[in-house]
Design a protein around this motif. Sequence first.
Motif, short mmCIF file in Angstrom:
data_model
loop_
_atom_site.label_atom_id
_atom_site.label_comp_id
_atom_site.label_asym_id
_atom_site.label_seq_id
_atom_site.Cartn_x
_atom_site.Cartn_y
_atom_site.Cartn_z
N ARG A 121 0.85 -1.19 0.00
CA ARG A 121 0.00 0.00 0.00
C ARG A 121 0.89 1.24 0.00
O ARG A 121 1.79 1.37 0.82
CB ARG A 121 -0.90 -0.02 1.23
N ASP A 122 0.61 2.15 -0.91
CA ASP A 122 1.43 3.35 -1.08
C ASP A 122 0.59 4.62 -0.97
O ASP A 122 -0.57 4.64 -1.37
CB ASP A 122 2.12 3.35 -2.44
N LEU A 123 1.23 5.66 -0.50
CA LEU A 123 0.59 6.97 -0.46
C LEU A 123 0.46 7.54 -1.86
O LEU A 123 1.41 7.48 -2.65
CB LEU A 123 1.42 7.90 0.42
N VAL A 124 -0.69 8.10 -2.17
CA VAL A 124 -0.93 8.71 -3.48
C VAL A 124 -0.91 10.23 -3.38
O VAL A 124 -0.31 10.91 -4.21
CB VAL A 124 -2.29 8.24 -4.04
N ALA A 125 -1.58 10.75 -2.36
CA ALA A 125 -1.68 12.19 -2.19
C ALA A 125 -2.06 12.48 -0.75
O ALA A 125 -2.69 11.64 -0.09
CB ALA A 125 -2.74 12.78 -3.13
N PHE A 126 -1.68 13.65 -0.27
CA PHE A 126 -2.16 14.05 1.05
C PHE A 126 -2.40 15.54 1.09
O PHE A 126 -1.88 16.30 0.26
CB PHE A 126 -1.22 13.59 2.17
N ILE A 127 -3.21 15.95 2.06
CA ILE A 127 -3.55 17.36 2.23
C ILE A 127 -3.47 17.69 3.72
O ILE A 127 -3.99 16.94 4.56
CB ILE A 127 -4.95 17.67 1.65
N THR A 128 -2.81 18.77 4.04
CA THR A 128 -2.66 19.15 5.44
C THR A 128 -3.96 19.76 5.97
O THR A 128 -4.88 20.07 5.20
CB THR A 128 -1.52 20.16 5.60
N ARG A 154 -1.42 20.72 -0.47
CA ARG A 154 -1.56 19.44 -1.15
C ARG A 154 -0.22 18.92 -1.64
O ARG A 154 0.62 19.69 -2.08
CB ARG A 154 -2.51 19.58 -2.34
N ASN A 155 -0.09 17.60 -1.61
CA ASN A 155 1.09 16.94 -2.15
C ASN A 155 0.66 15.67 -2.89
O ASN A 155 -0.26 14.98 -2.46
CB ASN A 155 2.07 16.57 -1.03
N TYR A 156 1.37 15.38 -3.99
CA TYR A 156 1.03 14.23 -4.83
C TYR A 156 2.30 13.46 -5.20
O TYR A 156 3.37 14.04 -5.35
CB TYR A 156 0.36 14.69 -6.12
N VAL A 157 2.13 12.17 -5.40
CA VAL A 157 3.23 11.42 -5.99
C VAL A 157 3.29 11.77 -7.47
O VAL A 157 2.30 12.20 -8.07
CB VAL A 157 3.05 9.90 -5.81
N ASP A 158 4.47 11.61 -8.05
CA ASP A 158 4.68 12.06 -9.42
C ASP A 158 3.73 11.40 -10.41
O ASP A 158 3.29 12.02 -11.38
CB ASP A 158 6.13 11.78 -9.84
N SER A 159 3.40 10.13 -10.18
CA SER A 159 2.59 9.39 -11.15
C SER A 159 1.15 9.92 -11.28
O SER A 159 0.48 9.59 -12.26
CB SER A 159 2.56 7.91 -10.78
#
Length: 117
Positions: free
Chosen positions: A45-52, A57-62
Amino acid sequence: QVQLVESGGALVQPGGSLRLSCAASGSIFSINAMGWYRQAPGKQRDLVAFITSGGTRNYVDSVKGRFTISRDNAKNTLYLQMNSLKPEDTAVYYCNTMPPFRSGSYWGQGTQVTVSS
């Protein structure tokens, strides 16, 4: 009691769009960064995006440029708008705090996203 309830997954054709929702307990939602994670068959299981909590907001490159994470603090709800979906986006999608609540010992049931023609 902590609750994380994901919904909105479906079978969609490549290039299509979906919007995922996550209803979370207020006790963990309002003060924490929240993230969307995904787990493809046979993979971790991997992180895709998160929001504080403040909305950064932050996203993985893919998924950059294709996915948008948002949150409604009044409703304790997290969203993931997914556009231009690709077969490699196929996975079960989960929401959780970021980092995961209690070191990842608790997860909801997830919602299945399948991208296929």
